[in-house]
Motif scaffolding. Structure first.
Motif, PDB file in Angstrom:
ATOM      1  N   LYS A  72       0.817  -1.222   0.000  1.00 33.11           N
ATOM      2  CA  LYS A  72       0.000   0.000   0.000  1.00 33.11           C
ATOM      3  C   LYS A  72       0.850   1.272   0.000  1.00 33.11           C
ATOM      4  N   ARG A  73       1.998   1.239  -0.660  1.00 26.29           N
ATOM      5  CA  ARG A  73       2.862   2.416  -0.776  1.00 26.29           C
ATOM      6  C   ARG A  73       2.656   2.999  -2.172  1.00 26.29           C
ATOM      7  N   THR A  74       2.574   4.317  -2.307  1.00 27.14           N
ATOM      8  CA  THR A  74       2.142   4.923  -3.566  1.00 27.14           C
ATOM      9  C   THR A  74       3.174   5.834  -4.218  1.00 27.14           C
ATOM     10  N   SER A  75       4.398   5.878  -3.709  1.00 24.47           N
ATOM     11  CA  SER A  75       5.393   6.799  -4.271  1.00 24.47           C
ATOM     12  C   SER A  75       5.962   6.277  -5.587  1.00 24.47           C
ATOM     13  N   ILE A  76       5.734   7.010  -6.666  1.00 19.94           N
ATOM     14  CA  ILE A  76       6.287   6.626  -7.962  1.00 19.94           C
ATOM     15  C   ILE A  76       7.814   6.701  -7.934  1.00 19.94           C
ATOM     16  N   LEU A  77       8.368   7.584  -7.104  1.00 18.51           N
ATOM     17  CA  LEU A  77       9.828   7.724  -7.034  1.00 18.51           C
ATOM     18  C   LEU A  77      10.471   6.531  -6.322  1.00 18.51           C
ATOM     19  N   GLU A  78       9.745   5.938  -5.394  1.00 15.65           N
ATOM     20  CA  GLU A  78      10.226   4.716  -4.747  1.00 15.65           C
ATOM     21  C   GLU A  78      10.236   3.567  -5.753  1.00 15.65           C
ATOM     22  N   ASN A  79       9.174   3.484  -6.566  1.00 17.64           N
ATOM     23  CA  ASN A  79       9.156   2.501  -7.657  1.00 17.64           C
ATOM     24  C   ASN A  79      10.335   2.695  -8.586  1.00 17.64           C
ATOM     25  N   ASN A  80      10.617   3.962  -8.881  1.00 20.18           N
ATOM     26  CA  ASN A  80      11.699   4.274  -9.805  1.00 20.18           C
ATOM     27  C   ASN A  80      13.051   3.826  -9.255  1.00 20.18           C
ATOM     28  N   ILE A  81      13.247   3.975  -7.960  1.00 17.29           N
ATOM     29  CA  ILE A  81      14.505   3.537  -7.350  1.00 17.29           C
ATOM     30  C   ILE A  81      14.658   2.018  -7.479  1.00 17.29           C
ATOM     31  N   VAL A  82      13.563   1.280  -7.287  1.00 14.68           N
ATOM     32  CA  VAL A  82      13.619  -0.183  -7.410  1.00 14.68           C
ATOM     33  C   VAL A  82      14.050  -0.584  -8.811  1.00 14.68           C
ATOM     34  N   GLN A  83      13.410   0.004  -9.847  1.00 15.94           N
ATOM     35  CA  GLN A  83      13.782  -0.378 -11.219  1.00 15.94           C
ATOM     36  C   GLN A  83      15.197   0.094 -11.553  1.00 15.94           C
ATOM     37  N   THR A  84      15.645   1.194 -10.949  1.00 15.96           N
ATOM     38  CA  THR A  84      17.019   1.665 -11.167  1.00 15.96           C
ATOM     39  C   THR A  84      18.030   0.655 -10.642  1.00 15.96           C
ATOM     40  N   ILE A  85      17.812   0.177  -9.419  1.00 18.98           N
ATOM     41  CA  ILE A  85      18.707  -0.822  -8.834  1.00 18.98           C
ATOM     42  C   ILE A  85      18.703  -2.093  -9.684  1.00 18.98           C
ATOM     43  N   THR A  86      17.505  -2.524 -10.088  1.00 20.61           N
ATOM     44  CA  THR A  86      17.374  -3.766 -10.860  1.00 20.61           C
ATOM     45  C   THR A  86      18.074  -3.678 -12.205  1.00 20.61           C
ATOM     46  N   SER A  87      17.816  -2.610 -12.949  1.00 25.42           N
ATOM     47  CA  SER A  87      18.406  -2.499 -14.287  1.00 25.42           C
ATOM     48  C   SER A  87      19.915  -2.366 -14.223  1.00 25.42           C
ATOM     49  N   THR A  88      20.429  -1.734 -13.160  1.00 24.94           N
ATOM     50  CA  THR A  88      21.883  -1.659 -12.975  1.00 24.94           C
ATOM     51  C   THR A  88      22.471  -3.055 -12.803  1.00 24.94           C
ATOM     52  N   GLY A  89      21.771  -3.897 -12.050  1.00 27.98           N
ATOM     53  CA  GLY A  89      22.239  -5.270 -11.837  1.00 27.98           C
ATOM     54  C   GLY A  89      22.299  -6.070 -13.116  1.00 27.98           C
ATOM     55  N   GLU A  90      21.234  -5.984 -13.939  1.00 25.52           N
ATOM     56  CA  GLU A  90      21.236  -6.786 -15.167  1.00 25.52           C
ATOM     57  C   GLU A  90      22.239  -6.249 -16.187  1.00 25.52           C
ATOM     58  N   SER A  91      22.497  -4.938 -16.196  1.00 21.87           N
ATOM     59  CA  SER A  91      23.493  -4.383 -17.126  1.00 21.87           C
ATOM     60  C   SER A  91      24.906  -4.800 -16.736  1.00 21.87           C
ATOM     61  N   LEU A  92      25.186  -4.797 -15.432  1.00 28.79           N
ATOM     62  CA  LEU A  92      26.503  -5.249 -14.982  1.00 28.79           C
ATOM     63  C   LEU A  92      26.719  -6.707 -15.351  1.00 28.79           C
ATOM     64  N   ALA A  93      25.689  -7.533 -15.171  1.00 29.78           N
ATOM     65  CA  ALA A  93      25.801  -8.950 -15.530  1.00 29.78           C
ATOM     66  C   ALA A  93      26.103  -9.106 -17.014  1.00 29.78           C
TER      67      ALA A  93
END
Length: 623
Positions: A72-93
């Protein structure tokens, strides 16, 4: 209209005056988990087919489902941080698997710490060297540099209320992919590969690896690229292998690099001893040609990016324009250059450190801008790495740094450069997403460094597990890019490559270029066994049929997004189960060797998975 006016008129989704939650502990935990999941998935996928897929959109969808629906958290910027961390991981791999498996192929067995340091150095350099370019590329050129993946991810975040549905598709695909891999590799319910020899056509064969992940790759890249890849496989397995077999029947003498007469070889042995080198030559040519074709863009990108460094200190008081301090950027750069220079198992030397910094700086600046024009999927990272490796190997051999030690140093430098270029492109896309939604750049950049740290720790485990279970360069895990990198360096350092086969492959790729077709997908198809390109072709056909049957562009866009989410789940699920099976093998678990059912069951199973993909993507759009 001036760039400054564009900047002033642009209004992000979340204005600078608001400051909703961003880099929270929840985002850190979810981002870390997804970075590991998609990092392992991309590593596994890249080691099989030599290409990777973006995880930004699936990560954004899953994080929205978890944060909005479950927590029940609604911050779009928090969502954005999650996808930022994730995409960084897959690019490094992606950057790691293009290069570092070469060390395993040479039986050097790098330690977890060595792998982590190389990955961490490349990742951090890729992030921090891109940060000074943010205002020039992301802000001042917002109207001229689209950054397609970054913009698309921002659109997905905007449509956050649809996250639940999309997450169900990703998670459903993940379950299907994982279950399929478990049934084929652990339970041995049916074979994971089927093949048939063609009657009265000696050593001509066609086959299929029944893998949902490859089906998903084919759907994502679409029918054209999938068809070009499959064409390379057709030429190799229905043309070149039978031709070599026909000529080889005329002699009983082994022909280098083979160690037995060709007349005694089957089609898999001919692929391993001859076609693999022809394919490697084609891939090298395709990568370099991709680099050459983008030289004008690269020159303009480098020039434009350099100008960005002069504006790096022009900070504003707005929340949406704050970067991490320049002192931290300089400090991290110096620290990791020193580690690469002096760490005992790395120790690139002074000349190596200079080469690393020069190529790293150049390709980071190029990659940061070029992805804004052509997108991350068309970023010629492999071509950049091949070009860098050729030059680095020539310089090292020229100063007497040859043999295994010289080759190892060249690969380590090339790895750091490759990882840095891949991460810089991803960082640019993520900062574009953040700019559109109104994120604070400083928190995104910290999230990117955090994603690099998490993935660097885990990626060594993934590489070692996969090498122990399957072996890099094997039919199960061809590692095409890494094998190519090792061949290039070996060839320059020792001079014992079968250059005739390499040049034959380069000529085949050149012929494709003369037809006006990009040669790299064709070259990858020529290198890989046709068993891998045929399911990719099937996935591409599914996408093509849906597109042909859907006349409305908006309707096709909605269908395609559904298909991509399910296909991404297929890829992640199968890859994760592949890593789990590899872990079990390493731990000493013995799985059955004989399958319960035959090839027909395998074809039926992959047919069901293909039908599910078609049915899901082809649903009528909701009005």
């Amino acid at each position: 209209m001036s760039k400054q006016n564009n900047k002033d008129e642009f209004k992000p989704y979340v204005p600078a005056s608001q400051n909703p939650p961003q880099f929270t502990w929840v985002a850190m935990v979810i981002g870390a988990v997804l970075a590991i999941v998609f990092g392992a998935a991309n590593a596994y996928l890249g080691l099989i087919v030599g290409m990777t897929v973006s995880a930004s959109i699936p990560a954004a969808v899953i994080s929205m489902a978890v944060l909005r629906i479950i927590m029940k958290r609604t911050s779009i910027l928090e969502n954005n941080i999650v996808q930022t961390i994730t995409s960084t991981g897959e690019s490094l791999a992606a950057g790691v698997i293009f290069t570092l498996p070469a060390l395993f192929i040479w039986q050097l067995e790098p330690s977890l710490i060595t792998i982590a340091i190389i990955a961490l150095a490349g990742g951090i350099l890729g992030v921090v060297l891109m940060i000074p370019l943010r205002r020039a590329l992301i802000v001042n050129e917002h109207e001229t540099l689209p950054y397609p993946e970054g913009t698309a991810c921002a659109e997905v975040l905007h449509a956050g209320e649809e996250g639940g549905k999309g997450a169900k598709l990703v998670m459903g695909g993940l379950g299907i992919g994982a279950a399929f891999k478990l049934l084929t590799d652990a339970v041995k319910a049916f074979p994971s590969s089927v093949e048939w020899e063609i009657y009265k056509f000696k050593n001509a064969a066609i086959g299929m690896d029944t893998m949902p992940a490859l089906l998903g790759v084919g759907y994502i890249i679409g029918p054209r690229i999938a068809g070009i890849m499959f064409a390379g496989g057709v030429l190799g397995w229905l043309g070149i292998i039978p031709l070599i077999s026909f000529i080889g029947d005329l002699t009983t003498t082994p022909i280098y690099p083979g160690e037995i007469p060709i007349s005694e070889m089957g089609f898999h042995q001919i692929w391993d001893n001859y076609l693999r080198y022809i394919g490697a030559g084609a891939v090298a040519f395709g990568g370099i040609m991709g680099l050459i074709k983008t030289l004008p863009t690269i020159a303009a990108s480098f020039s434009g990016s350099i100008k960005g460094f002069s504006a790096a200190g022009e900070a504003e008081d707005l929340r949406t324009d704050k970067d991490i301090p320049m002192s931290l950027i300089v400090g991290l750069t110096v620290v990791f250059m020193a580690i690469l220079l002096f760490w005992p198992t790395i120790n690139v030397g002074v000349v190596g450190a200079i080469l690393l910094f020069v190529f790293g700086f150049f390709f980071v600046t190029v990659s940061s801008r070029i992805v804004g024009i052509v997108g991350s999927s068309s970023n010629p990272v492999s071509g950049m790495t091949i070009g860098a490796l050729i030059f680095i190997s020539l310089v090292l051999s020229g100063i007497g740094h040859t043999g295994q030690a010289g080759a190892t140093t060249a690969i380590i430098i090339g790895s750091v450069v490759c990882i840095a270029a891949a991460i810089a492109g991803d960082t640019s896309q993520d900062l574009k997403t953040g700019y559109i939604v109104g994120a604070t750049p400083k928190w995104q950049q910290i999230a990117q460094l955090y994603g690099v740290l998490i993935t660097s720790i885990i990626i060594g485990f993934v590489l070692i597990l996969l090498d122990n279970a399957y072996g890099f360069g094997s039919a199960e895990l061809p590692a095409p890019q890494a094998v190519l990198m090792s061949m290039v360096v070996d060839g320059i350092m020792s001079g014992d490559l079968p250059w005739s086969l390499i040049f034959i492959g380069a000529t085949a790729a050149l012929t494709v270029e003369l037809f006006g077709i990009g040669s790299l997908p064709f070259a990858v198809g020529l290198y890989l066994p046709i068993h891998l390109t045929s399911p990719i072709m099937l996935g591409g056909i599914i996408n093509g049929v849906i597109k042909r049957r859907t006349k409305n562009k908006e309707a096709y866009k909605e269908k395609n997004e559904r298909g991509i989410l399910l296909a991404s789940g297929y890829i992640a699920g199968e890859a994760l189960m592949g890593v789990i099976v590899a872990l079990a093998v390493t731990a000493g678990v013995v799985f059955p060797e004989e399958t319960i059912l035959g090839p027909v069951a395998s074809l039926i199973a992959i047919g069901i998975v293909a039908w599910l993909l078609f049915r899901t993507a082809n649903k009528k759009p909701v009005k």
